[in-house]
Design a protein around this motif. Sequence first.
Motif, PDB file in Angstrom:
ATOM      1  N   SER A  53       0.778  -1.238   0.000  1.00 51.44           N
ATOM      2  CA  SER A  53       0.000   0.000   0.000  1.00 51.44           C
ATOM      3  C   SER A  53       0.815   1.298   0.000  1.00 51.44           C
ATOM      4  O   SER A  53       0.230   2.376  -0.072  1.00 51.44           O
ATOM      5  CB  SER A  53      -0.923   0.010   1.229  1.00 51.44           C
ATOM      6  N   HIS A  54       2.155   1.188   0.087  1.00 47.45           N
ATOM      7  CA  HIS A  54       2.914   2.435   0.275  1.00 47.45           C
ATOM      8  C   HIS A  54       3.585   2.892  -1.026  1.00 47.45           C
ATOM      9  O   HIS A  54       4.442   2.189  -1.572  1.00 47.45           O
ATOM     10  CB  HIS A  54       3.963   2.229   1.375  1.00 47.45           C
ATOM     11  N   VAL A  55       3.194   4.066  -1.497  1.00 54.48           N
ATOM     12  CA  VAL A  55       3.673   4.596  -2.780  1.00 54.48           C
ATOM     13  C   VAL A  55       5.208   4.642  -2.828  1.00 54.48           C
ATOM     14  O   VAL A  55       5.821   4.225  -3.817  1.00 54.48           O
ATOM     15  CB  VAL A  55       3.075   6.000  -3.026  1.00 54.48           C
ATOM     16  N   ASP A  56       5.837   5.152  -1.765  1.00 57.01           N
ATOM     17  CA  ASP A  56       7.310   5.285  -1.788  1.00 57.01           C
ATOM     18  C   ASP A  56       7.992   3.927  -1.982  1.00 57.01           C
ATOM     19  O   ASP A  56       8.968   3.810  -2.718  1.00 57.01           O
ATOM     20  CB  ASP A  56       7.814   5.929  -0.490  1.00 57.01           C
TER      21      ASP A  56
ATOM     22  N   THR B 200      -8.398   2.527  -4.393  1.00 57.14           N
ATOM     23  CA  THR B 200      -7.878   3.840  -4.025  1.00 57.14           C
ATOM     24  C   THR B 200      -8.224   4.895  -5.076  1.00 57.14           C
ATOM     25  O   THR B 200      -8.396   4.570  -6.255  1.00 57.14           O
ATOM     26  CB  THR B 200      -6.339   3.750  -3.884  1.00 57.14           C
TER      27      THR B 200
ATOM     28  N   GLU C 177      -6.054   6.868  -6.069  1.00 54.03           N
ATOM     29  CA  GLU C 177      -4.818   7.108  -6.819  1.00 54.03           C
ATOM     30  C   GLU C 177      -4.880   6.549  -8.237  1.00 54.03           C
ATOM     31  O   GLU C 177      -4.073   6.926  -9.085  1.00 54.03           O
ATOM     32  CB  GLU C 177      -3.609   6.535  -6.070  1.00 54.03           C
TER      33      GLU C 177
ATOM     34  N   ASN D 131      -7.282   9.313   1.097  1.00 56.38           N
ATOM     35  CA  ASN D 131      -6.324   9.006   2.174  1.00 56.38           C
ATOM     36  C   ASN D 131      -7.001   8.802   3.526  1.00 56.38           C
ATOM     37  O   ASN D 131      -7.716   9.675   4.000  1.00 56.38           O
ATOM     38  CB  ASN D 131      -5.330  10.164   2.338  1.00 56.38           C
TER      39      ASN D 131
ATOM     40  N   LEU E  11       2.258   9.423   6.080  1.00 54.21           N
ATOM     41  CA  LEU E  11       2.496  10.806   6.514  1.00 54.21           C
ATOM     42  C   LEU E  11       2.066  11.086   7.964  1.00 54.21           C
ATOM     43  O   LEU E  11       2.884  11.554   8.773  1.00 54.21           O
ATOM     44  CB  LEU E  11       1.773  11.791   5.581  1.00 54.21           C
TER      45      LEU E  11
ATOM     46  N   LEU F  13       3.793   9.019  10.861  1.00 47.96           N
ATOM     47  CA  LEU F  13       5.235   9.336  10.842  1.00 47.96           C
ATOM     48  C   LEU F  13       5.481  10.705  11.478  1.00 47.96           C
ATOM     49  O   LEU F  13       6.382  10.875  12.306  1.00 47.96           O
ATOM     50  CB  LEU F  13       5.750   9.314   9.403  1.00 47.96           C
ATOM     51  N   MET F  14       4.649  11.671  11.092  1.00 51.09           N
ATOM     52  CA  MET F  14       4.846  13.030  11.607  1.00 51.09           C
ATOM     53  C   MET F  14       4.524  13.097  13.104  1.00 51.09           C
ATOM     54  O   MET F  14       5.228  13.772  13.865  1.00 51.09           O
ATOM     55  CB  MET F  14       3.979  14.034  10.834  1.00 51.09           C
TER      56      MET F  14
ATOM     57  N   PRO G 160      10.116  15.353   7.585  1.00 47.97           N
ATOM     58  CA  PRO G 160      10.443  15.516   6.157  1.00 47.97           C
ATOM     59  C   PRO G 160       9.200  15.743   5.291  1.00 47.97           C
ATOM     60  O   PRO G 160       8.397  14.831   5.110  1.00 47.97           O
ATOM     61  CB  PRO G 160      11.110  14.182   5.805  1.00 47.97           C
TER      62      PRO G 160
ATOM     63  N   TYR H 252       7.841  16.472   1.590  1.00 53.19           N
ATOM     64  CA  TYR H 252       8.323  16.355   0.217  1.00 53.19           C
ATOM     65  C   TYR H 252       8.019  17.623  -0.590  1.00 53.19           C
ATOM     66  O   TYR H 252       6.895  18.154  -0.524  1.00 53.19           O
ATOM     67  CB  TYR H 252       7.662  15.175  -0.495  1.00 53.19           C
TER      68      TYR H 252
ATOM     69  N   ASN I  18       1.171  19.763  -1.961  1.00 53.29           N
ATOM     70  CA  ASN I  18       0.336  18.677  -2.504  1.00 53.29           C
ATOM     71  C   ASN I  18      -0.886  18.508  -1.598  1.00 53.29           C
ATOM     72  O   ASN I  18      -0.766  18.598  -0.371  1.00 53.29           O
ATOM     73  CB  ASN I  18       1.137  17.368  -2.559  1.00 53.29           C
TER      74      ASN I  18
ATOM     75  N   ARG J 238      -4.230  16.317  -0.233  1.00 51.47           N
ATOM     76  CA  ARG J 238      -4.890  15.028  -0.066  1.00 51.47           C
ATOM     77  C   ARG J 238      -6.251  15.269   0.595  1.00 51.47           C
ATOM     78  O   ARG J 238      -6.437  16.246   1.311  1.00 51.47           O
ATOM     79  CB  ARG J 238      -4.042  14.077   0.807  1.00 51.47           C
TER      80      ARG J 238
HETATM   81  O1  DAU Z   1      -5.153   8.325  -1.707  1.00 43.66           O
HETATM   82  C1  DAU Z   1      -5.206   7.043  -1.158  1.00 43.66           C
HETATM   83  C2  DAU Z   1      -3.814   6.541  -0.888  1.00 43.66           C
HETATM   84  O2  DAU Z   1      -3.325   7.276   0.229  1.00 43.66           O
HETATM   85  C3  DAU Z   1      -3.754   5.046  -0.610  1.00 43.66           C
HETATM   86  O3  DAU Z   1      -4.163   4.345  -1.757  1.00 43.66           O
HETATM   87  C4  DAU Z   1      -2.339   4.618  -0.213  1.00 43.66           C
HETATM   88  O4  DAU Z   1      -2.329   3.256   0.136  1.00 43.66           O
HETATM   89  C5  DAU Z   1      -1.913   5.448   0.986  1.00 43.66           C
HETATM   90  O5  DAU Z   1      -0.583   5.133   1.342  1.00 43.66           O
HETATM   91  C6  DAU Z   1      -2.030   6.931   0.666  1.00 43.66           C
HETATM   92  O6  DAU Z   1      -1.064   7.314  -0.345  1.00 43.66           O
HETATM   93  P1  DAU Z   1      -0.227   8.681  -0.238  1.00 43.66           P
HETATM   94  O7  DAU Z   1       1.006   8.546  -1.039  1.00 43.66           O
HETATM   95  O8  DAU Z   1      -1.103   9.848  -0.498  1.00 43.66           O
HETATM   96  O9  DAU Z   1       0.081   8.650   1.341  1.00 43.66           O
HETATM   97  P2  DAU Z   1       1.404   9.007   2.186  1.00 43.66           P
HETATM   98  O10 DAU Z   1       0.992   8.999   3.638  1.00 43.66           O
HETATM   99  O11 DAU Z   1       2.568   8.180   1.800  1.00 43.66           O
HETATM  100  O12 DAU Z   1       1.685  10.508   1.745  1.00 43.66           O
HETATM  101  C7  DAU Z   1       0.716  11.522   1.916  1.00 43.66           C
HETATM  102  C8  DAU Z   1       1.289  12.797   1.328  1.00 43.66           C
HETATM  103  O13 DAU Z   1       2.372  13.220   2.168  1.00 43.66           O
HETATM  104  C9  DAU Z   1       1.871  12.632  -0.055  1.00 43.66           C
HETATM  105  O14 DAU Z   1       1.621  13.839  -0.798  1.00 43.66           O
HETATM  106  C10 DAU Z   1       3.375  12.472   0.173  1.00 43.66           C
HETATM  107  C11 DAU Z   1       3.598  13.302   1.424  1.00 43.66           C
HETATM  108  N1  DAU Z   1       4.671  12.825   2.327  1.00 43.66           N
HETATM  109  C12 DAU Z   1       4.655  11.537   2.735  1.00 43.66           C
HETATM  110  C13 DAU Z   1       5.621  11.055   3.592  1.00 43.66           C
HETATM  111  C14 DAU Z   1       5.634   9.618   4.035  1.00 43.66           C
HETATM  112  C15 DAU Z   1       5.635  13.720   2.783  1.00 43.66           C
HETATM  113  O15 DAU Z   1       5.628  14.918   2.428  1.00 43.66           O
HETATM  114  N2  DAU Z   1       6.585  13.252   3.649  1.00 43.66           N
HETATM  115  C16 DAU Z   1       6.631  11.947   4.059  1.00 43.66           C
HETATM  116  O16 DAU Z   1       7.556  11.580   4.836  1.00 43.66           O
END
Ligand code: DAU
Length: 349
Positions: free
Chosen positions: A89-92, A131, A133, A185, A196, A199-200, A211, A213, A218, A220
Amino acid sequence: MNNLLITGGCGFIGSNFIRYMLGREEFTGRIINVDSLTYAGNPESLADRVDAFADRYTFIRADICDGSQMAKIYDRHDVDAICHFAAESHVDRSIVSPDAFIQTNIVGTFNLLELARSHQDRLTLFHHVSTDEVFGSLGAEGYFTETTAYRPNSPYAASKAASDHLVRAYHKTYGLPITISNCSNNYGPYQFPEKLIPLMILNALEGKSLPVYGDGQNVRDWLYVTDHCDAVWKIMRDGQRGATYNIGGNTEKTNIEVVETICAILDEIAPDNDIGPRRDLIAFVTDRPGHDRRYAIDFAKLKQELGWSPAESFETGIRKTIQWYLDNMQWVQRVRSGEYQAWIKQHYG
Ligand code: DAU
Ligand code: NAD
């Protein structure tokens, strides 16, 4: 639905869904939770349910890509409905190593569909959890609807898009009774601290760098996990077979807004003089490749057909989530240290 197979029930949303279902009076069936326990699967997230629901809840460690093991489980438990959460499930992670995403999200879903097809006489529903996405990225205006074209941008999103197409095709070709949900999300209890929000929260609590990005702009559309569970159940119960439903929170936030909110709440409820104001911990870092700019969901279909709307606001949901992490430091500590995996090894080999 007497014998409901839930895949990925030891993950973030799956474990919340099992909690939700076991707490619903109208659902009196059995739950068979199949999860292979990847790094994201943690049976401890449901530890308090195991004894309380011993007659209605069964956990089996199995990989959805293993067709013969899944067939045995299916027959032994007389499965008559499936709710499919299991995924990478994790994009990164999908950017660094996409292989597991192709296997689990595409091949694993295909295996489940084949199983369902070969037992179609007794299958009432195959619900596929997906999702937003799959739709790619929005500009400043507009929303994803159920008819938005698929334009996935990450290997994760592409693998989920492929799985959605397979599920839909099995309905069109074989008449399999399916529903699909595409959700924005999620956040809430038991989310693995690579995403996100957790972690935060945890980094800010410990005074570590936060961190963000790119430029942090961006967007959500955040949804509290219990609202997602409620929407999935409504779709499973009353949704049109063969249909897709979008699920969203009506809560668009930039990433920097989310992180600053977390910092402000932690400064208020867990102040630490050694750390100081948490927003000083924010560090803008290299952007995620192919980073989708904005997601926003139009869930009018779900609202009009099934009467669903989110119950939790972001303001209350984020406070509840932060408090949950503060109150569950043992879960956090075991996840962060890897002790939960040692426990899995001891119990499941
Ligand atoms: O939109 C639904 C999706 O949401 C799900 O399908 C995915 O399984 C789920 O992981 C989530 O994807 P995101 O890539 O949106 O979620 P993530 O929590 O990884 O990141 C949320 C936003 O925060 C994204 O714009 C990237 C940013 N980010 C993320 C991390 C981990 C940061 O700026 N810093 C970070 O350290
Ligand atoms: P997660 O990573 O927390 O949990 C996934 C679970 O699937 C884990 O327990 C893992 O062990 C299990 N799993 C992985 N590969 C498996 C395999 N081959 N066989 C059996 N089990 C396997 O994910 P999540 O955030 O809970 O997401 C659940 C579902 O919801 C996914 O399908 C995801 O695409 C979808 N979704 C997530 C979000 C979100 O914001 N997290 C939003 C919309 C949709």
